[in-house]
Design an enzyme around this catalytic site. Structure first.
Site, short mmCIF file in Angstrom:
data_model
loop_
_atom_site.label_atom_id
_atom_site.label_comp_id
_atom_site.label_asym_id
_atom_site.label_seq_id
_atom_site.Cartn_x
_atom_site.Cartn_y
_atom_site.Cartn_z
N ASP A 1 54.72 61.07 56.83
CA ASP A 1 53.80 60.74 55.73
C ASP A 1 53.67 62.00 54.86
O ASP A 1 52.58 62.49 54.61
CB ASP A 1 52.45 60.29 56.28
N GLU B 1 41.68 71.88 65.70
CA GLU B 1 41.14 73.10 65.12
C GLU B 1 40.89 72.88 63.63
O GLU B 1 41.53 72.03 63.00
CB GLU B 1 42.09 74.28 65.32
#
Length: 287
Positions: A195, A92
């Site tokens: 990360d 999305e």
């Protein structure tokens, strides 16, 4: 776009027609696009299928894993596959919003909740990627062993083979990872973003944090916090909120640099430059 449209429609369970794709900036590792479809805007990442055949399959799984915790918001993954020599991931499209007054407190609290999700071993059943670098996740019951064998050793070896570090730095690394059991206290594995730097979050349409580009694994939660401190972009309220909700083990301040070695080695391999000195400074301070 035919294969992409078919995969997207099949995997999402909706008939989706792509009207056009707009290339957008910000893709250091991947090509990134905003897709205009009959069902609204979607986000597309693409890379070379020969070099990184399973990159987005692993990221898809990572997004699903984070989403299942109902803590931090992530873009919903819709489809992954191959098209024209490329691998792709469609999610999305996250619209940017205005920051809520309690944004940082909420962000820190939700990260702490995510970190409470645990499993028996550090790692994952399969490898994945951080950037375009392979991230090994062989399970171990010890964080120190996991960090040495799956994080520091592989990247140190690759950096030496590429001649971006010298033998002296390799020796310093070897000395460090032998001492890791004395540096890190015992703690249960935490689900990590993997990360967690300022380039991988945004203010969502609801005014709260949305994170993306994960390199998910179960590890020591100090890794996410140390990476967040590495490149700036996080308010002190974020760290205070986290520490209030889920205090770090004593001595965490002295372990920040050790935890930062992994993301710094990643950046050294990806971008070179000043990251060599950052790695050297941490090793010199330890040795």
């Amino acid at each position: 776009m035919g294969e992409l449209t078919s995969a997207l429609s099949c995997q999402s369970g909706m008939k989706i027609h792509i009207n056009y794709a707009e290339k957008i900036p910000g893709g250091d590792i991947n090509e990134v696009f905003k897709l205009n479809t009959d069902n609204g805007l979607l986000f597309l990442k693409m890379n070379d299928a020969h070099n990184y055949p399973d990159m987005f399959e692993r990221e898809f799984m990572g997004l699903e894993t984070l989403s299942a915790t109902n803590t931090l918001s992530v873009p919903r993954p819709l489809a992954t596959g191959r098209s024209g020599g490329k691998v792709f991931l469609v999610t999305e499209f996250m619209e940017k919003g205005r920051i809520n007054p309690d944004f940082w407190e909420n962000f820190g609290a939700n990260l702490s909740r995510m970190h409470r999700h645990t499993q028996q071993h550090f790692g994952l059943p399969q490898a994945n990627y951080i950037g375009n670098i392979k991230q090994y996740n062989t399970p171990y019951s010890s964080w120190s062993v996991f960090y040495a064998f799956n994080r520091l050793q592989p990247l140190t070896r690759e950096a030496y083979d590429r001649q971006v570090i010298d033998k002296q730095m390799v020796t310093q690394m070897e000395t460090l990872w032998r001492h890791l059991p004395q540096i890190f206290p015992d703690e249960q594995p935490s689900l990590l973003h993997g990360d967690f730097w300022s380039g991988n979050y945004m203010v969502g349409s609801d005014g709260r944090a949305c994170v993306y580009d994960p390199a998910v694994y179960y590890g020591n939660r100090e890794m996410d916090l140390a990476t967040a401190r590495l490149f700036g972009g996080f308010d002190t309220r974020f760290f205070f909120s986290y520490q209030t909700m889920y205090p770090l083990a004593e001595g965490w301040q002295q372990r920040i640099g050790i935890c930062q070695l992994y993301p710094l080695l990643v950046h050294l391999l990806l971008f070179g430059g000043s990251y060599y000195n950052s790695v050297k400074d941490i090793l010199d301070n330890f040795n």
